[in-house]
Design an enzyme around this catalytic site. Sequence first.
Site, PDB file in Angstrom:
ATOM      1  N   HIS A  99       0.831  -1.229   0.000  1.00 47.44           N
ATOM      2  CA  HIS A  99       0.000   0.000   0.000  1.00 47.44           C
ATOM      3  C   HIS A  99       0.858   1.269   0.000  1.00 47.44           C
ATOM      4  CE1 HIS A  99      -3.730  -2.229   0.550  1.00 47.44           C
ATOM      5  NE2 HIS A  99      -3.113  -2.969   1.438  1.00 47.44           N
ATOM      6  N   ASN A 124     -10.669  -2.732   2.029  1.00 53.32           N
ATOM      7  CA  ASN A 124     -10.230  -2.888   0.630  1.00 53.32           C
ATOM      8  C   ASN A 124     -11.422  -2.627  -0.281  1.00 53.32           C
ATOM      9  OD1 ASN A 124      -7.544  -3.541   0.979  1.00 53.32           O
ATOM     10  ND2 ASN A 124      -7.847  -5.730   0.865  1.00 53.32           N
TER      11      ASN A 124
END
Length: 549
Positions: free
Chosen positions: A58, A131
């Site tokens: 990420h 997510n």
Amino acid sequence: MSDQQKKVYALSNGFAYSHHPGASLLSRPDGSITLQDFHLVENIAHFDRERIPERVVHAKAAGCKFEFELTDSLSDITFAAPYQKVGYKCPGMIRISTVAGSSGSADTVRDPRGFSFKFYTEWGNHDWVFNNTPVFFIRDGLKFPQFIHTQKKDPQNHADGAEDSSRSWDFFTQNLETLHQVVYLHGPRGIPKSLSDMNAYSGHTFKMINDKGELTYVNFHVKSDKGFPTLSNDEASKLAGTRPDYSTIELFNKIKEGKKPGFTCYIQTMTPEQAEKFRYSVNDLTKVWPHKEFPLRKFGRITMTGNVDNYFQEIEQLAFSPSNTCIPGIQPSNDNVLQTRIFSYPDTQRYRLGANFNQLDVNRPKNLNGTAASRCPYAASNFQRDGASTLYNQGAMPNYISGQPNASLEYKDLTSEDFFKNKYKGAVTEESLKKYILEQESARAAHDAVINAKLPGYYSVSGASELDLEQPRALYENVFTEQQRKDFIDTVVGSASNIPNPKLKTTVSQYFGLLNADLGKSIAEGLGIEWVPVDLEGYFDSIGRASAK
Ligand code: NDP
């Protein structure tokens, strides 16, 4: 400092610097620079330290500010403070990221997107670390480092999967529980068109607890007002090559123009009795809860409200953790991946930002003792002190448990309606309470035994079963349109065609063939190999692993 204020060029101690910022102090007119030129040293030394470790996953992200509003109370199932009073509002920060690439990588890649929210509530900070897909590749946190290694560069030649996707496909096919997320990801939703026009899902199950101590399992869904428009492979590749920061700037410009993308927040709920009867385990991150059985229950709105002034300060330094989802009234489920994340996220932040990362402005609870807090019912204090970059060291408050009047801390139980019923203080000593806890513990253990029995044996080693094929099959056969099924085959073939080893290509076609024989055959044809159908046992034999039976 307002933009209108006049600015003066200064050293980092605040004193104005009267020489030209580009001129160094020389030992003589045509001589070397001098060590005493602290202006030069300060600039170069700070530049040398500009980079902090980027997140292992990420790393590439965009973000913005948001506002949350509770539209429907969840007080029947949780005593968590932000979910009580309809109309409750709080501000927060959003960070949206790809997973695999480094911080300089392209936005429009086929990858899940992390979608995280930090709520600045007056009771403390609350995070959703979600997510844009409702499931994940694995259901055992121990597999995560290995899985991510397959998404990173080749350890020998430093090339990524666009050159040779063997490592990804080897991992997927060795771990059959990946199938659901792999189908989702290679379908249309694998490349969102806009970071504001897509959904976010908790994926993990959380436990909500009400003021009677009753447990409800929940799954969060945050659904965009604009649906989930997506990019084709061609559109995405072109953008990745020409405008690698396309999604970042698209979101920034949209908000700059005054658009306020909105989302509706829902939960799916499940009672413990339903969880015991549920076909799958509530702790299995590779499964969704079918909408028909577990309808969405609306509770809130998210509105993206503004851009930040400084990306590094306000987005890069944001430190999220699923442990902050678990505020009083919300607990983690026994989802193994969730429990691993609860350790791993704060651990990463300590490494990345230092032990005092929660004292940085963007991470600091607005009710921390010693900070200005406009709406806080009480100031939070603890015994954590000192360390590098301490910004708020809690003043004169004792750094130990003190019995002195005006110095001792109160221990709050937040289960009552006004969140302040002071029920338990410190350790549990009452006999009646001990008995209650023991009884509760044995009921919990019996319930967990039923839930845990639903996951295949020692599933961290292999353990997948027919159950793992059902939901990806439903997604491929019933949710995807005919065109989406065709595109899906093209996408998989496009990705797997650079695998040099024909045996692995065969395994890839068989992996999808378990889900749908025609699909496996089409993928084999696309890869230019013979189609060799196998059943589940045959598949496990061929990859050299035992099935979950
Ligand atoms: P439903 O028909 O009620 O749900 C299907 C859901 O799939 C939709 O609500 C939508 O989720 C999502 N969806 C729609 N188009 C796509 C697409 N092209 N790619 C990925 N997802 C899409 O049936 P079920 O609840 O029984 O689920 C059937 C399958 O749908 C599941 O096996 C799962 O793979 C997938 N799915 C289910 C979700 C769930 O929470 N039940 C969530 C997302 C996908 P949304 O409404 O969230 O946009």
